[in-house]
Write a protein that holds these residues in place. Structure first.
Motif, PDB file in Angstrom:
ATOM      1  N   GLY A   1      37.218  41.791  37.733  1.00  0.00           N
ATOM      2  CA  GLY A   1      37.504  43.012  38.477  1.00  0.00           C
ATOM      3  C   GLY A   1      37.826  44.214  37.614  1.00  0.00           C
TER       4      GLY A   1
ATOM      5  N   LYS B   1      33.607  45.357  34.218  1.00  0.00           N
ATOM      6  CA  LYS B   1      32.629  45.025  33.183  1.00  0.00           C
ATOM      7  C   LYS B   1      31.204  45.010  33.746  1.00  0.00           C
ATOM      8  CE  LYS B   1      34.571  40.976  32.454  1.00  0.00           C
ATOM      9  NZ  LYS B   1      35.574  40.942  33.542  1.00  0.00           N
ATOM     10  N   SER B   2      31.033  44.309  34.854  1.00  0.00           N
ATOM     11  CA  SER B   2      29.692  44.201  35.424  1.00  0.00           C
ATOM     12  C   SER B   2      29.199  45.544  35.945  1.00  0.00           C
ATOM     13  CB  SER B   2      29.654  43.185  36.566  1.00  0.00           C
ATOM     14  OG  SER B   2      29.971  41.911  36.088  1.00  0.00           O
ATOM     15  N   VAL B   3      30.089  46.303  36.574  1.00  0.00           N
ATOM     16  CA  VAL B   3      29.678  47.614  37.078  1.00  0.00           C
ATOM     17  C   VAL B   3      29.284  48.509  35.904  1.00  0.00           C
ATOM     18  CG1 VAL B   3      30.428  49.677  38.323  1.00  0.00           C
ATOM     19  CG2 VAL B   3      31.063  47.405  39.179  1.00  0.00           C
TER      20      VAL B   3
HETATM   21  N1  LIG Z   1      28.649  47.244  45.161  1.00  0.00           N
HETATM   22  C1  LIG Z   1      29.976  47.393  45.166  1.00  0.00           C
HETATM   23  N2  LIG Z   1      30.597  48.028  46.176  1.00  0.00           N
HETATM   24  C2  LIG Z   1      31.944  48.195  46.177  1.00  0.00           C
HETATM   25  N3  LIG Z   1      32.769  47.760  45.197  1.00  0.00           N
HETATM   26  C3  LIG Z   1      32.214  47.128  44.164  1.00  0.00           C
HETATM   27  C4  LIG Z   1      30.799  46.903  44.086  1.00  0.00           C
HETATM   28  N4  LIG Z   1      30.546  46.219  42.930  1.00  0.00           N
HETATM   29  C5  LIG Z   1      31.748  46.040  42.327  1.00  0.00           C
HETATM   30  N5  LIG Z   1      32.747  46.583  43.057  1.00  0.00           N
HETATM   31  C6  LIG Z   1      34.166  46.597  42.697  1.00  0.00           C
HETATM   32  O1  LIG Z   1      34.298  47.190  41.417  1.00  0.00           O
HETATM   33  C7  LIG Z   1      35.352  46.584  40.667  1.00  0.00           C
HETATM   34  C8  LIG Z   1      34.834  46.096  39.317  1.00  0.00           C
HETATM   35  O2  LIG Z   1      33.944  45.017  39.540  1.00  0.00           O
HETATM   36  P1  LIG Z   1      33.129  44.287  38.417  1.00  0.00           P
HETATM   37  O3  LIG Z   1      32.480  45.267  37.510  1.00  0.00           O
HETATM   38  O4  LIG Z   1      32.228  43.332  39.099  1.00  0.00           O
HETATM   39  O5  LIG Z   1      34.256  43.526  37.616  1.00  0.00           O
HETATM   40  P2  LIG Z   1      34.086  42.469  36.408  1.00  0.00           P
HETATM   41  O6  LIG Z   1      32.637  42.344  36.101  1.00  0.00           O
HETATM   42  O7  LIG Z   1      34.879  43.063  35.297  1.00  0.00           O
HETATM   43  O8  LIG Z   1      34.699  41.230  36.930  1.00  0.00           O
HETATM   44  C9  LIG Z   1      35.898  45.480  41.563  1.00  0.00           C
HETATM   45  O9  LIG Z   1      37.040  45.972  42.235  1.00  0.00           O
HETATM   46  C10 LIG Z   1      34.767  45.207  42.536  1.00  0.00           C
HETATM   47  O10 LIG Z   1      35.253  44.678  43.741  1.00  0.00           O
END
Ligand SMILES: Nc1ncnc2c1ncn2[C@@H]1O[C@H](COP(=O)(O)OP(=O)(O)O)[C@@H](O)[C@H]1O
Ligand SMILES: Nc1ncnc2c1ncn2[C@@H]1O[C@H](COP(=O)(O)OP(=O)(O)OP(=O)(O)O)[C@@H](O)[C@H]1O
Ligand code: SF4
Ligand code: SF4
Ligand SMILES: [Mg+2]
Ligand SMILES: [Mg+2]
Lengths: 356, 336
Positions: A47, A50-52
């Motif tokens: 959360g 990283k992925s975003v």
């Molecule tokens: N498509 C989306 N719509 C709304 N919120 C999102 C979406 N994708 C990710 N998030 C939110 O963005 C935040 C960062 O997510 P993410 O990058 O997946 O974290 P990590 O990869 O570090 O675990 C989280 O709070 C997640 O719920």
């Protein structure tokens, strides 16, 4: 000779999502660069964004994403936001490619492995069926899949988790990308297979001269694999340094906390782990002050009111965002003050056991 | 007997003894999956036994067979003097409340439609017809014990919780029945390192507080070592090595244990990445290798290894290995 421009330049990147609960600031002002052939590790809890972050770089965000003005991503000198649709389509695969935590998210369960590899080769390189099949075989060998001819005719579910991840790596490599983004490529695998996949990525990278972004929640995974590391917390980069500096001069309390929570095999059994209490903040809220403050052992009044910026520590390439960096006299004073009262300025109870 | 030996068994003092456990599954056309092939181990009261090995080696199958979910193809599981494999359905249902299991994927092992308090109370209402105040009290007590505020969480549903919190709920659900033994099947494998540390600490606390005996299953030896008193290393349905965790780390005797140790990612850039890597894939359990099952991937393999199955033997006090050519270990090590 002028210094070569980095392969990837990310400048003040912000990625927000429009959600029913409000605007979620998933990535909130991240900057970093990556040279050709270099590996950067991005580390942080689930959360932390990283992925975003890498999905923003790849330009594969969902439609509720908002990228505020001022966010910039340059790849090979080109602003990726200005790519035309057709340019963008060929961009993934030939320039950047990505592998995911769960190989099944990028594999089609009802198509044979061979078809999936050749499809991408034919699409991007316009190769004939025959040429594509030969290239697919070559890739299968390159990623260490035994009996590649037989495997090409199998479906993903017939392969083990490690083999599936090898197949997604083969697909990612099909068009010789300049940048490989590996988003927790081994989190779903067991340690022995994780080792195999990390070794494979390292040797492929050396062979092909690709740059790589390696994402993980485990500092142990990147310690021996990345030249530089960026630590993310709640949408922000809180510390970046070359790997050796980061481990020897950890400045940010969050980096330190992540490091200490790893069970070390050389420690006696039943050694109590220094877990980080609590959870990352809800990023829909307007966060004031240091985002780590509620969980930080060193938090002081300033941490609650002011937001620390990422600044140079004086050591080349080492930047961190904390008012009371670990190892500094201010840090020792802050801890002593908190221990004296048993509670931090942000209300964290230091007397209770470090878990719950 | 195809077993890998029983010299490491500690006799009648054990709370749980698993002997010559075999679990086979039909795989069509007369083929058989040899998931677990004659393993034995025992667990003393208050002990944490670690089961470690790579995916597919039979860890979960072993854990489930202990619970008789399903009953093993052959072998014995004695729990507190009772032979589990011979119990009637009804007796088994009663005995099972004293042996609980928690799983790797905490989120999907909770019913998404039920409230946390009902999920945790589930066992109570089934087993003790124990509705009303005592049940509520018990649920609140265990929620509190696992670090969740009953007032805040009781009426929420699982999807509102993170993976780590869901695992706490699973632990509470197991604790509510006052079990003697909890089998933890990869309880932290799906969690971040930071949350993993919270759950490992919590398990240690719960063990202390409720006098539990634990089986802790994982694929990462560093994790297993942290919580275990004794470790069983498994490979392809067999036991490779049994020892205390510190002994196992200091003096691994089995070549497979070497590989498990070399695979742990070291959070230290000055520690070179080991060039030791397990080669190839786990062979099919439908057609396991003859002799030593590890021989197709072993660096030390000799002719004998395909001809004869190595039996578990004691190579140092309380240190057992099933290998024809084990690593040398100091014989006089003083425990672990
Ligand atoms: N498509 C989306 N719509 C709304 N919120 C999102 C979406 N994708 C990710 N998030 C939110 O963005 C935040 C960062 O997510 P993410 O990058 O997946 O974290 P990590 O990869 O570090 O675990 C989280 O709070 C997640 O719920
Ligand atoms: N119900 C079943 N039918 C057929 N084969 C099975 C069944 N359950 C398990 N197996 C097989 O038995 C072997 C051992 O499986 P098991 O799930 O116990 O492994 P594990 O060590 O827990 O692995 P993991 O780390 O993946 O959880 C595997 O080859 C598996 O495919
Ligand atoms: S000391 Fe203050 S600024 Fe530094 S991490 Fe802790 S809360 Fe944030
Ligand atoms: S018995 Fe032979 S093949 Fe098996 S682990 Fe020992 S040396 Fe290796
Ligand atoms: Mg992610
Ligand atoms: Mg399992």
């Amino acid at each position: 000779m002028a210094a070569e421009r980095p392969l990837l330049e990310v400048e003040n990147l912000r990625t927000y999502f429009d959600t029913p609960r409000g605007i979620l600031k998933a990535v909130d002002g991240v900057s970093f660069t990556l040279d050709k052939g270099e590996t950067i590790g991005i580390v942080g809890e689930s959360g932390s964004g990283k992925s975003v972050l890498v999905r923003s770089i790849m330009n594969i965000l969902t439609s509720n994403a908002i990228i505020p003005d001022g966010s910039e991503v340059f790849f090979d000198g080109k602003d990726t936001r200005n790519l035309s649709r057709s340019e963008a389509k060929h961009f993934w695969g030939t320039q950047m490619a990505m592998i995911f935590q769960d190989p099944m998210t990028s594999l089609n369960p009802v198509k044979k492995v061979g078809i999936q590899i050749t499809e991408s080769i034919r699409y991007h390189l316009g190769a004939s069926k025959q040429e594509a099949m030969e290239r697919a075989l070559e890739l299968m060998v390159q990623v260490g899949i035994p009996e590649p001819r037989k495997r090409l005719k199998e479906y993903p579910h017939q392969l083990s988790g490690g083999m599936r991840q090898r197949v997604t790596i083969a697909i990612a490599l099909a068009c010789n990308p300049k940048l490989l983004i590996a988003d927790e490529p081994t989190t779903a695998l067991d340690v022995t297979v994780q080792k195999q996949i990390l070794d494979l990525l390292a040797s492929l990278q050396e062979e092909l001269g690709m740059a790589m972004i390696l994402i993980t929640h485990d500092l142990g995974v990147v310690a021996g694999r990345a030249r530089r590391i960026g630590v993310m917390y709640a949408g922000k980069m809180v510390e970046t340094a070359d790997t050796t500096t980061l481990f020897h001069h950890m400045n940010h309390p969050y980096t330190e906390a992540l490091f200490k929570s790893i069970p070390r095999v050389e420690h006696q059994s039943h050694t109590r782990l220094d877990a980080i209490s609590g959870r990352p903040p809800d990023m829909v809220l307007d966060l004031v002050g240091c985002r780590f403050a509620p969980r930080c052992r060193y938090a002081q009044e300033q941490c609650i009111t002011d937001e620390p910026d990422l600044f140079d520590t004086g050591q080349t390439g080492h930047r961190q965002a904390c008012f009371y960096p670990v190892g500094s006299p201010e840090n020792a004073e802050a801890l002593a003050a908190n221990q004296a009262t048993g509670i931090t300025a942000a209300g964290l109870d230091l007397t209770a056991a470090a878990v719950s | 007997m195809a077993g890998t030996g029983k010299v490491h068994m500690r006799g009648t003092e054990a709370l749980v003894s698993v002997e010559d456990l075999v679990m086979e599954f039909p795989a069509g056309r007369r083929a058989v999956v040899h998931a677990v092939s004659g393993i034995s181990f025992d667990i003393l009261e208050g002990e944490t036994l670690g089961l470690v090995g790579e995916s597919g080696c039979g860890k979960s199958t072993t854990g489930r067979a202990m619970m008789q979910l399903p009953s093993p193809t052959a072998g014995s599981v004695r729990f507190d003097g009772v032979e589990m494999t011979e119990l009637s359905k009804e007796d088994l249902r009663r005995t099972r409340t004293r042996m609980q299991m928690i799983f790797q994927d905490p989120i999907s092992s909770l019913n998404p439609r039920r409230k946390v308090k009902d999920i945790v109370a589930e066992g109570l209402s089934i087993w003790h017809n124990d509705a009303g105040d005592t049940a509520v009290q018990k649920v609140n007590e265990v929620l509190d014990a696992v670090g969740l505020d009953p007032e805040v969480v009781s009426d929420r549903r699982p999807h509102q919780f993170s993976g780590g919190q869901c695992q706490r709920i699973c632990i509470a659900r197991a604790l509510v029945l006052d079990p003697k033994v909890i089998i933890c099947d990869e309880p932290v494998s799906a969690l971040d390192v930071s949350v993993q540390a919270q759950i490992l600490n919590l398990l240690e606390e719960m063990k202390e507080r409720y006098g539990l005996t634990l089986v802790f299953i994982a694929h990462d030896l560093a994790v297993v070592k942290n919580v275990s008193d004794r470790v069983v290393v498994m490979y392809l349905g067999k036991v490779c090595e049994v020892a205390g965790p510190d002994t196992l780390y200091a003096h691994p005797a089995h070549p497979y244990t070497d590989v498990l140790l070399a695979s742990i990612p070291e959070p230290d850039p000055d520690h070179p990445v080991s060039d030791r890597q397990i080669t190839g894939e786990l062979p099919s359990p439908i057609n396991p290798p003859s002799g030593c099952r590890f021989r197709t991937r072993c660096e030390k393999v000799q002719d004998l290894c395909s001809e004869e199955e190595p039996e578990l033997r004691e190579i140092a006090p309380d240190h057992f290995v099933a290998c024809h050519f084990p690593n040398e270990v100091p014989v006089s090590v003083n425990g672990n």
